[in-house]
Write a protein that holds these residues in place. Sequence first.
Motif, mmCIF file in Angstrom:
data_model
loop_
_atom_site.group_PDB
_atom_site.id
_atom_site.type_symbol
_atom_site.label_atom_id
_atom_site.label_comp_id
_atom_site.label_asym_id
_atom_site.label_seq_id
_atom_site.Cartn_x
_atom_site.Cartn_y
_atom_site.Cartn_z
ATOM 1 N N VAL A 50 -82.144 -29.425 -36.807
ATOM 2 C CA VAL A 50 -81.395 -28.490 -35.934
ATOM 3 C C VAL A 50 -81.927 -28.705 -34.390
ATOM 4 N N ASP A 51 -81.527 -29.009 -33.610
ATOM 5 C CA ASP A 51 -81.774 -29.328 -32.214
ATOM 6 C C ASP A 51 -81.893 -27.768 -31.408
ATOM 7 N N ALA A 52 -82.529 -27.789 -30.147
ATOM 8 C CA ALA A 52 -82.842 -26.684 -29.292
ATOM 9 C C ALA A 52 -81.686 -25.923 -29.214
ATOM 10 N N LEU A 53 -80.469 -26.474 -29.185
ATOM 11 C CA LEU A 53 -79.047 -25.719 -29.050
ATOM 12 C C LEU A 53 -78.531 -25.434 -30.205
ATOM 13 N N GLY A 54 -79.097 -25.661 -31.253
ATOM 14 C CA GLY A 54 -78.780 -25.094 -32.678
ATOM 15 C C GLY A 54 -77.649 -26.019 -33.160
ATOM 16 N N ARG A 55 -77.579 -27.124 -32.733
ATOM 17 C CA ARG A 55 -76.826 -28.215 -33.293
ATOM 18 C C ARG A 55 -77.271 -29.051 -34.271
ATOM 19 N N GLN A 56 -76.747 -29.404 -35.534
ATOM 20 C CA GLN A 56 -77.259 -30.231 -36.408
ATOM 21 C C GLN A 56 -77.003 -31.603 -36.146
ATOM 22 N N VAL A 57 -78.258 -32.420 -35.954
ATOM 23 C CA VAL A 57 -78.429 -33.663 -35.912
ATOM 24 C C VAL A 57 -78.895 -34.504 -37.086
ATOM 25 N N THR A 58 -78.059 -35.476 -37.215
ATOM 26 C CA THR A 58 -78.560 -36.297 -38.571
ATOM 27 C C THR A 58 -78.949 -37.579 -38.230
ATOM 28 N N LEU A 59 -80.482 -37.898 -38.604
ATOM 29 C CA LEU A 59 -80.860 -39.207 -38.179
ATOM 30 C C LEU A 59 -80.692 -40.103 -39.670
ATOM 31 N N PRO A 60 -80.343 -41.415 -39.350
ATOM 32 C CA PRO A 60 -80.174 -42.153 -40.566
ATOM 33 C C PRO A 60 -81.338 -42.304 -41.434
ATOM 34 N N ALA A 61 -82.625 -42.383 -40.607
ATOM 35 C CA ALA A 61 -83.836 -42.589 -41.547
ATOM 36 C C ALA A 61 -84.927 -42.128 -40.423
ATOM 37 N N VAL A 62 -86.241 -42.252 -40.698
ATOM 38 C CA VAL A 62 -87.211 -41.720 -39.935
ATOM 39 C C VAL A 62 -87.379 -42.613 -38.813
ATOM 40 N N PRO A 63 -87.579 -42.152 -37.712
ATOM 41 C CA PRO A 63 -87.582 -42.724 -36.279
ATOM 42 C C PRO A 63 -88.874 -43.700 -36.440
ATOM 43 N N GLN A 64 -88.639 -45.088 -35.974
ATOM 44 C CA GLN A 64 -89.638 -45.949 -36.024
ATOM 45 C C GLN A 64 -90.039 -46.433 -34.527
ATOM 46 N N ARG A 65 -88.989 -45.958 -33.585
ATOM 47 C CA ARG A 65 -89.250 -46.530 -32.139
ATOM 48 C C ARG A 65 -89.141 -45.124 -31.493
ATOM 49 N N ILE A 66 -90.023 -44.554 -31.033
ATOM 50 C CA ILE A 66 -90.085 -43.384 -30.156
ATOM 51 C C ILE A 66 -90.356 -43.522 -28.714
ATOM 52 N N VAL A 67 -89.451 -42.973 -27.987
ATOM 53 C CA VAL A 67 -89.917 -42.950 -26.512
ATOM 54 C C VAL A 67 -89.986 -41.491 -26.002
ATOM 55 N N ILE A 68 -91.256 -41.067 -25.284
ATOM 56 C CA ILE A 68 -91.410 -39.900 -24.741
ATOM 57 C C ILE A 68 -91.378 -39.876 -23.033
ATOM 58 N N THR A 69 -90.544 -39.240 -22.710
ATOM 59 C CA THR A 69 -90.537 -39.140 -21.153
ATOM 60 C C THR A 69 -90.056 -37.827 -20.671
ATOM 61 N N GLY A 70 -89.944 -37.897 -19.370
ATOM 62 C CA GLY A 70 -89.339 -36.714 -18.698
ATOM 63 C C GLY A 70 -90.471 -36.345 -17.813
ATOM 64 N N LYS A 71 -90.329 -35.181 -17.225
ATOM 65 C CA LYS A 71 -91.588 -34.241 -16.232
ATOM 66 C C LYS A 71 -92.515 -33.878 -16.839
ATOM 67 N N ALA A 72 -92.503 -33.269 -17.949
ATOM 68 C CA ALA A 72 -93.634 -32.643 -18.708
ATOM 69 C C ALA A 72 -94.091 -33.621 -19.907
ATOM 70 N N VAL A 73 -94.152 -34.930 -19.714
ATOM 71 C CA VAL A 73 -94.419 -35.744 -20.831
ATOM 72 C C VAL A 73 -95.607 -35.685 -21.696
ATOM 73 N N PHE A 74 -96.714 -34.861 -20.825
ATOM 74 C CA PHE A 74 -97.837 -34.724 -21.507
ATOM 75 C C PHE A 74 -97.884 -33.491 -22.593
ATOM 76 N N MET A 75 -97.052 -32.326 -22.289
ATOM 77 C CA MET A 75 -96.663 -31.548 -23.346
ATOM 78 C C MET A 75 -96.238 -32.061 -24.611
ATOM 79 N N LEU A 76 -95.246 -32.877 -24.497
ATOM 80 C CA LEU A 76 -94.647 -33.530 -25.772
ATOM 81 C C LEU A 76 -95.668 -34.308 -26.394
ATOM 82 N N ALA A 77 -96.458 -35.299 -25.434
ATOM 83 C CA ALA A 77 -97.126 -36.213 -26.049
ATOM 84 C C ALA A 77 -98.346 -35.325 -27.038
#
Length: 136
Positions: A50-77
């Motif tokens: 369930v994402d931040a907006l309350g929507r259900q998101v289905t991923l076909p498998a565990v993510p193997q390629r992740i990109v982290i970006t944006g203005k506050a990338v250090f907090m996500l990292a």
Amino acid sequence: MKRFILSITFLALLLSSCSPQTSPSPTERGDGGDGVTEAPNEQGEAITIVDALGRQVTLPAVPQRIVITGKAVFMLADAAYLFPGASEKIVALGDAGQGGRNFIQWIDPDYAAKQVLDRDAGAEVIAALQPDVVLL
């Protein structure tokens, strides 16, 4: 008079903070309490979150390629690198420097192999990396 009102307000806040806090149980929320409705696994089974907006998101498998970006990338990292095996799955990061210092190079042994994105990297740059998941 000011002290009396301030004392009453403080007492009310103190008593209200001592009352038991009720939150919906995991069965009322429809998940296990953490937003993940199915336990993540490495066998390639689908994962529903369930994402931040309350929507259900289905991923076909565990993510193997992740990109982290944006203005506050250090907090996500900070949060992403708490998970075992994160350094192998993260393929690109936004510029996480704070005042000329980038802490990720000290905690990720594979940092030199990762693509470092500009803070204003567009969707085309991110899509060219073919990520499974993009964290913003």
